[in-house]
Design a protein around this motif. Structure first.
Motif, PDB file in Angstrom:
ATOM      1  N   ASP A  87       0.843  -1.210   0.000  1.00  0.00           N
ATOM      2  CA  ASP A  87       0.000   0.000   0.000  1.00  0.00           C
ATOM      3  C   ASP A  87       0.872   1.251   0.000  1.00  0.00           C
ATOM      4  OD1 ASP A  87      -2.275  -1.440   0.041  1.00  0.00           O
ATOM      5  OD2 ASP A  87      -2.734  -1.128   2.161  1.00  0.00           O
TER       6      ASP A  87
ATOM      7  N   GLU B 151       1.228   4.061  -2.909  1.00  0.00           N
ATOM      8  CA  GLU B 151       0.894   5.455  -2.632  1.00  0.00           C
ATOM      9  C   GLU B 151       2.041   6.365  -3.097  1.00  0.00           C
ATOM     10  OE1 GLU B 151      -0.176   6.285   1.422  1.00  0.00           O
ATOM     11  OE2 GLU B 151      -0.070   8.443   0.971  1.00  0.00           O
TER      12      GLU B 151
ATOM     13  N   GLN C  81      -2.421   3.798  -6.261  1.00  0.00           N
ATOM     14  CA  GLN C  81      -3.368   3.030  -5.421  1.00  0.00           C
ATOM     15  C   GLN C  81      -4.627   2.666  -6.189  1.00  0.00           C
ATOM     16  OE1 GLN C  81      -2.275   6.191  -4.684  1.00  0.00           O
ATOM     17  NE2 GLN C  81      -2.491   6.590  -2.494  1.00  0.00           N
TER      18      GLN C  81
END
Ligand SMILES: Nc1ncnc2c1ncn2[C@@H]1O[C@H](COP(=O)(O)OP(=O)(O)OP(=O)(O)O)[C@@H](O)[C@H]1O
Ligand SMILES: [Mg+2]
Length: 268
Positions: A124, A128, A133
């Protein structure tokens, strides 16, 4: 007096490094007597004519090919793949697995090696950083070239390596995408404090991204030029690239590259 060199702040130390590669049953010397170091958290740009041995040097730094002489990586003699260094290839198409989603491609280097929850968090975070994402469940073939290259960079970041080895990662991208990724790379470096070795054909890119630059040329190739890049302030595509200091540095490298091209190896 001690004979042990102080290696604090040094990630790689190369002593008399030579590489011979076998082709059509014959050994050919590609790299000859390289002596240099890579310092912690710097970005070292390496430029040189096509076919000189830049990729070969990067593969040697990754511990993927046998060498003569010595490479010390984080204070230890490098004798196999350098665990804490990750290679980012120019050819993102082949580096990504087309049957895996973006997030599963990013997880490729860490899955099964760290707890699942941590792996999810790292994926994640890396997505990002590269701004992907929204595309985590897409497949590589659904993305543009620049986005695919960002997936490869995210995969490298998720591994949290000490060292990122870039082999002309933006070479096949258009100018605007390339500049966007250069700035992303500068941002990522300031966040992760990783050490980078960055290979490129592009003099502007080498000066813009590097803290130091080296030129590899000749056949067999050796280091023929080295330059510190003392650009001050936050780098910006417009103000940095238009500054007198940038243009001066660029000019110096250009002159050296011209000389090196005169002595470029002939491709068989
Ligand atoms: N596996 C191999 N076996 C034998 N020779 C090789 C091998 N890989 C590369 N070479 C040779 O080594 C030389 C250097 O190749 P290398 O790919 O390192 O150059 P490069 O500087 O990265 O070139 P480019 O800028 O085109 O990517 C070339 O002459 C190439 O033909
Ligand atoms: Mg290459």
């Amino acid at each position: 007096m001690t004979t042990q060199a102080n290696t604090d702040g040094i990630v790689y130390q190369l002593r008399d490094l030579s590489v011979n590669l076998r082709r059509r049953g014959q050994d050919r010397q590609i790299l000859q007597s390289l002596n240099f170091e890579v310092r912690k958290r710097e970005c070292l740009s390496i430029v040189g004519p096509s076919g000189t041995g830049k990729t070969t040097l990067l593969r040697a730094l990754a511990g993927l090919i046998p060498v003569e002489g010595e490479i010390t990586f984080q204070g230890q003699k490098l004798e196999g793949p350098a665990g804490d260094a990750v290679l980012v290839f120019q050819d993102y198409g082949n580096a990504l697995l087309r049957w895996r989603t973006v997030k599963k491609n990013v997880a490729l280097g860490i899955e099964g090696r760290i707890p699942r929850e941590e792996s999810r968090l790292r994926v994640d975070e890396a997505l990002e950083i590269v701004g992907l994402q929204k595309y985590q469940d897409s497949y590589p073939w659904e993305l543009s070239g620049g986005m695919q290259q960002r997936v490869q960079i995210a995969r490298a970041l998720a591994m949290k390596p000490q060292v990122l080895l870039f082999d002309e990662p933006f070479g096949s991208l258009d100018a605007m995408t390339r500049e966007g990724l250069q700035d992303e790379l500068l941002r990522v470096r300031s966040l992760h404090e990783a050490t980078c070795v960055f290979i490129t054909h592009d003099i502007d890119e080498a000066v813009y991204l590097g803290d130091r630059l080296m030129l590899l040329s000749g056949s067999p190739a050796s280091l023929t030029y080295e330059l510190d890049i003392p650009l001050t302030g936050t780098r910006s595509q417009i103000s940095t690239k238009e500054s007198a200091e940038f243009l001066r540095l660029r000019h110096q490298v250009y002159e050296q590259m011209r000389k090196a091209h005169g002595a470029a190896p002939t491709t068989e």
